[in-house]
Design a protein around this motif. Structure first.
Motif, PDB file in Angstrom:
ATOM      1  N   TYR A  50       6.278   5.530  22.539  1.00 45.45           N
ATOM      2  CA  TYR A  50       5.837   5.005  21.252  1.00 45.45           C
ATOM      3  C   TYR A  50       7.035   4.787  20.330  1.00 45.45           C
ATOM      4  N   ASP A  51       7.935   5.767  20.267  1.00 47.11           N
ATOM      5  CA  ASP A  51       9.113   5.653  19.399  1.00 47.11           C
ATOM      6  C   ASP A  51       9.949   4.436  19.766  1.00 47.11           C
ATOM      7  N   TYR A  52      10.075   4.195  21.056  1.00 50.27           N
ATOM      8  CA  TYR A  52      10.854   3.031  21.517  1.00 50.27           C
ATOM      9  C   TYR A  52      10.195   1.727  21.091  1.00 50.27           C
ATOM     10  N   GLN A  53       8.877   1.650  21.272  1.00 50.71           N
ATOM     11  CA  GLN A  53       8.160   0.417  20.957  1.00 50.71           C
ATOM     12  C   GLN A  53       8.080   0.168  19.451  1.00 50.71           C
ATOM     13  N   ILE A  54       7.862   1.219  18.667  1.00 45.88           N
ATOM     14  CA  ILE A  54       7.644   1.025  17.237  1.00 45.88           C
ATOM     15  C   ILE A  54       8.921   0.590  16.522  1.00 45.88           C
ATOM     16  N   LYS A  55      10.066   0.957  17.063  1.00 45.10           N
ATOM     17  CA  LYS A  55      11.325   0.534  16.445  1.00 45.10           C
ATOM     18  C   LYS A  55      11.434  -0.984  16.396  1.00 45.10           C
ATOM     19  N   LYS A  56      10.838  -1.653  17.377  1.00 43.50           N
ATOM     20  CA  LYS A  56      10.908  -3.117  17.442  1.00 43.50           C
ATOM     21  C   LYS A  56       9.896  -3.777  16.505  1.00 43.50           C
ATOM     22  N   LYS A  57       9.037  -2.964  15.876  1.00 48.09           N
ATOM     23  CA  LYS A  57       7.969  -3.524  15.042  1.00 48.09           C
ATOM     24  C   LYS A  57       8.068  -3.092  13.577  1.00 48.09           C
ATOM     25  N   MET A  58       9.097  -2.328  13.219  1.00 43.53           N
ATOM     26  CA  MET A  58       9.167  -1.746  11.884  1.00 43.53           C
ATOM     27  C   MET A  58       9.178  -2.799  10.775  1.00 43.53           C
ATOM     28  N   ASN A  59       9.674  -3.989  11.069  1.00 46.38           N
ATOM     29  CA  ASN A  59       9.691  -5.041  10.043  1.00 46.38           C
ATOM     30  C   ASN A  59       8.284  -5.523   9.674  1.00 46.38           C
ATOM     31  N   ARG A  60       7.300  -5.175  10.477  1.00 44.35           N
ATOM     32  CA  ARG A  60       5.925  -5.594  10.207  1.00 44.35           C
ATOM     33  C   ARG A  60       5.101  -4.513   9.516  1.00 44.35           C
ATOM     34  N   VAL A  61       5.642  -3.295   9.409  1.00 44.68           N
ATOM     35  CA  VAL A  61       4.873  -2.177   8.871  1.00 44.68           C
ATOM     36  C   VAL A  61       4.670  -2.354   7.365  1.00 44.68           C
ATOM     37  N   ALA A  62       3.395  -2.410   6.961  1.00 43.07           N
ATOM     38  CA  ALA A  62       3.057  -2.602   5.549  1.00 43.07           C
ATOM     39  C   ALA A  62       2.632  -1.294   4.884  1.00 43.07           C
ATOM     40  N   PHE A  63       2.162  -0.346   5.698  1.00 42.76           N
ATOM     41  CA  PHE A  63       1.678   0.913   5.138  1.00 42.76           C
ATOM     42  C   PHE A  63       1.617   1.947   6.249  1.00 42.76           C
ATOM     43  N   LYS A  64       1.791   3.205   5.876  1.00 37.12           N
ATOM     44  CA  LYS A  64       1.598   4.305   6.823  1.00 37.12           C
ATOM     45  C   LYS A  64       0.993   5.479   6.072  1.00 37.12           C
ATOM     46  N   GLY A  65       0.120   6.218   6.762  1.00 39.23           N
ATOM     47  CA  GLY A  65      -0.514   7.355   6.116  1.00 39.23           C
ATOM     48  C   GLY A  65      -1.567   7.967   7.022  1.00 39.23           C
ATOM     49  N   ASN A  66      -2.201   9.041   6.532  1.00 36.64           N
ATOM     50  CA  ASN A  66      -3.248   9.678   7.322  1.00 36.64           C
ATOM     51  C   ASN A  66      -4.533   8.852   7.256  1.00 36.64           C
ATOM     52  N   SER A  67      -5.584   9.330   7.902  1.00 36.21           N
ATOM     53  CA  SER A  67      -6.810   8.546   8.026  1.00 36.21           C
ATOM     54  C   SER A  67      -7.398   8.173   6.667  1.00 36.21           C
ATOM     55  N   ASP A  68      -7.486   9.139   5.766  1.00 36.84           N
ATOM     56  CA  ASP A  68      -8.045   8.866   4.440  1.00 36.84           C
ATOM     57  C   ASP A  68      -7.190   7.878   3.666  1.00 36.84           C
ATOM     58  N   GLU A  69      -5.878   8.044   3.772  1.00 32.74           N
ATOM     59  CA  GLU A  69      -4.973   7.148   3.041  1.00 32.74           C
ATOM     60  C   GLU A  69      -5.037   5.727   3.572  1.00 32.74           C
ATOM     61  N   VAL A  70      -5.113   5.593   4.901  1.00 35.99           N
ATOM     62  CA  VAL A  70      -5.210   4.267   5.506  1.00 35.99           C
ATOM     63  C   VAL A  70      -6.526   3.596   5.139  1.00 35.99           C
ATOM     64  N   LEU A  71      -7.616   4.353   5.160  1.00 38.25           N
ATOM     65  CA  LEU A  71      -8.918   3.791   4.782  1.00 38.25           C
ATOM     66  C   LEU A  71      -8.907   3.327   3.327  1.00 38.25           C
ATOM     67  N   ALA A  72      -8.307   4.140   2.450  1.00 37.83           N
ATOM     68  CA  ALA A  72      -8.215   3.765   1.039  1.00 37.83           C
ATOM     69  C   ALA A  72      -7.397   2.496   0.864  1.00 37.83           C
ATOM     70  N   TYR A  73      -6.323   2.388   1.637  1.00 37.78           N
ATOM     71  CA  TYR A  73      -5.480   1.180   1.564  1.00 37.78           C
ATOM     72  C   TYR A  73      -6.254  -0.049   2.033  1.00 37.78           C
ATOM     73  N   LEU A  74      -6.996   0.104   3.116  1.00 37.58           N
ATOM     74  CA  LEU A  74      -7.751  -1.028   3.662  1.00 37.58           C
ATOM     75  C   LEU A  74      -8.860  -1.475   2.731  1.00 37.58           C
ATOM     76  N   LEU A  75      -9.464  -0.534   2.019  1.00 41.45           N
ATOM     77  CA  LEU A  75     -10.583  -0.852   1.130  1.00 41.45           C
ATOM     78  C   LEU A  75     -10.145  -1.240  -0.279  1.00 41.45           C
ATOM     79  N   ASP A  76      -8.868  -1.149  -0.537  1.00 47.23           N
ATOM     80  CA  ASP A  76      -8.336  -1.455  -1.890  1.00 47.23           C
ATOM     81  C   ASP A  76      -8.453  -2.954  -2.169  1.00 47.23           C
TER      82      ASP A  76
END
Length: 361
Positions: A335-361
């Motif tokens: 996972y660490d190897y693969q995610i390094k190639k995708k970091m430019n696309r990451v818009a948000f990171k967080g736990n389940s509640d935080e991600v749900l709140a972000y999606l519903l915002d």
């Protein structure tokens, strides 16, 4: 025969889950059909083969004549009875053959003669519906905005997606969890059935502004994700779901040990545990080369001990070290190897509640 009703509104067929009679031979149905279809064929595989040979050798007229000879009397009556029972249970359904030609026309006519019911057939048949679904998948993927949910193995991506209604569950449609341990207790769909089911989901949810997908490779088990879906999701905004090792262990144990064991037992109460054990042993064997022989031997010993204790005492706790080793020292580095190639696309990171709140915002 030509005056009986034909259906051309394919979108409505799928958005309303219209029940369908597939009149093709069983061998055709097994290769690919539609989620709401049932195979009630006009001809058996053997009959279809004989008629096809006759058509090639002697032409259409004699092939039709042979067909009527093969499907008559009790054989014909039993097939009509099956169609009429389906129609009784599904009065708002429809029927189709491969191209919307003779087979569905004959079926429709026989139904009408036996019951006076004008049961509609699909214009263009299976071929037209299949083409429609392929085109719709391409069109809808071009028009929607996908958001991809990523995260370490066992972080609960599927559990998160189940809490929102604008998601496309690729792993659910593929009946596979997308890893060496991803097999379910039932077989995966054919490639065609997977693509058809995916297209239907996209049609039903195309009105939503964004659609959520889990981060996947190009394949989920034996099925291939359509190229147009891959092309769009690989450029999409990426949200990373985070969870600590205790949370990931619990989720993974629930999914791959407890629930998987229960599924095998429900499927076969006698051989269920043995099938569960074979699932774990075969899955571990798949990654033997990546693990290396020494690590594989250590994990295999731990696994056999865990299986023995589970079988004899009903205690699954010895699975914890097996699962933790796989998560931390096998899946996480990948996972660490693969995610390094995708970091430019990451818009948000967080736990389940935080991600749900972000999606519903």
């Amino acid at each position: 025969m030509s005056e009986l009703t034909q259906i051309t509104d394919f979108t409505r067929l799928f958005t309303t889950d219209t029940p369908l009679i597939d009149t093709r031979a069983p061998i055709e149905f097994e290769q690919g059909a539609f989620p709401q279809s049932q195979n009630l064929s006009l001809m058996s595989n053997d009959e279809r083969e004989k008629i096809g040979t006759c058509y090639k050798d002697k032409g259409q007229a004699q092939a039709i004549e042979l067909g009527h000879k093969l499907v008559q009397g009790d054989v014909k009556n039993k097939r009509i009875e099956a169609w009429l029972q389906f129609i009784k249970n599904n009065p708002n359904g429809a029927l189709y053959c491969f191209r919307g030609g003779l087979r569905s026309q004959i079926t429709q006519q026989w139904i009408y003669e036996a019951s006076s019911v004008n049961y509609p057939r699909i214009k263009g048949g299976y071929k037209a519906l299949r083409r429609f679904l392929i085109d719709e998948t391409n069109r809808i993927m071009q028009q929607i905005t996908p958001i991809v949910i990523g995260g370490q193995t066992g972080c609960g991506k599927t559990l998160l997606l189940d809490k929102v209604n604008n998601m496309i569950d690729l792993e659910g449609l593929a009946n596979h969890r997308g890893s060496a341990f991803g097999n379910a207790t039932t077989p995966q769909p054919t490639q065609i059935n997977f693509e058809n089911a995916l297209a239907v989901e996209l049609i039903k949810k195309q009105h939503k502004t964004t659609l959520l997908f889990e981060d996947e490779g190009s394949n989920i088990g034996t099925v291939h994700i359509p190229d147009c879906v891959q092309a769009k999701t690989k450029q999409a905004e990426l949200i990373l779901l985070e969870a600590n090792i205790e949370q990931r262990l619990k989720i993974t144990m629930d999914v791959y040990v407890i629930n998987m064991h229960n599924d095998f037992i429900m499927q076969d109460s006698i051989k269920g545990f043995d099938n569960f054990a074979q699932y774990w042993l075969r899955s571990l064997e798949k990654i033997q080369k990546r693990l290396g022989l020494e690590r594989y031997k250590v994990l295999l010993k731990l696994l056999n001990n865990a299986l023995l204790k589970y079988k004899e005492q009903g205690d699954y706790k010895d699975f914890y070290p097996v699962v933790e080793e796989l998560l931390v020292n096998y899946y996480d580095p990948m996972y660490d190897y693969q995610i390094k190639k995708k970091m430019n696309r990451v818009a948000f990171k967080g736990n389940s509640d935080e991600v749900l709140a972000y999606l519903l915002d």
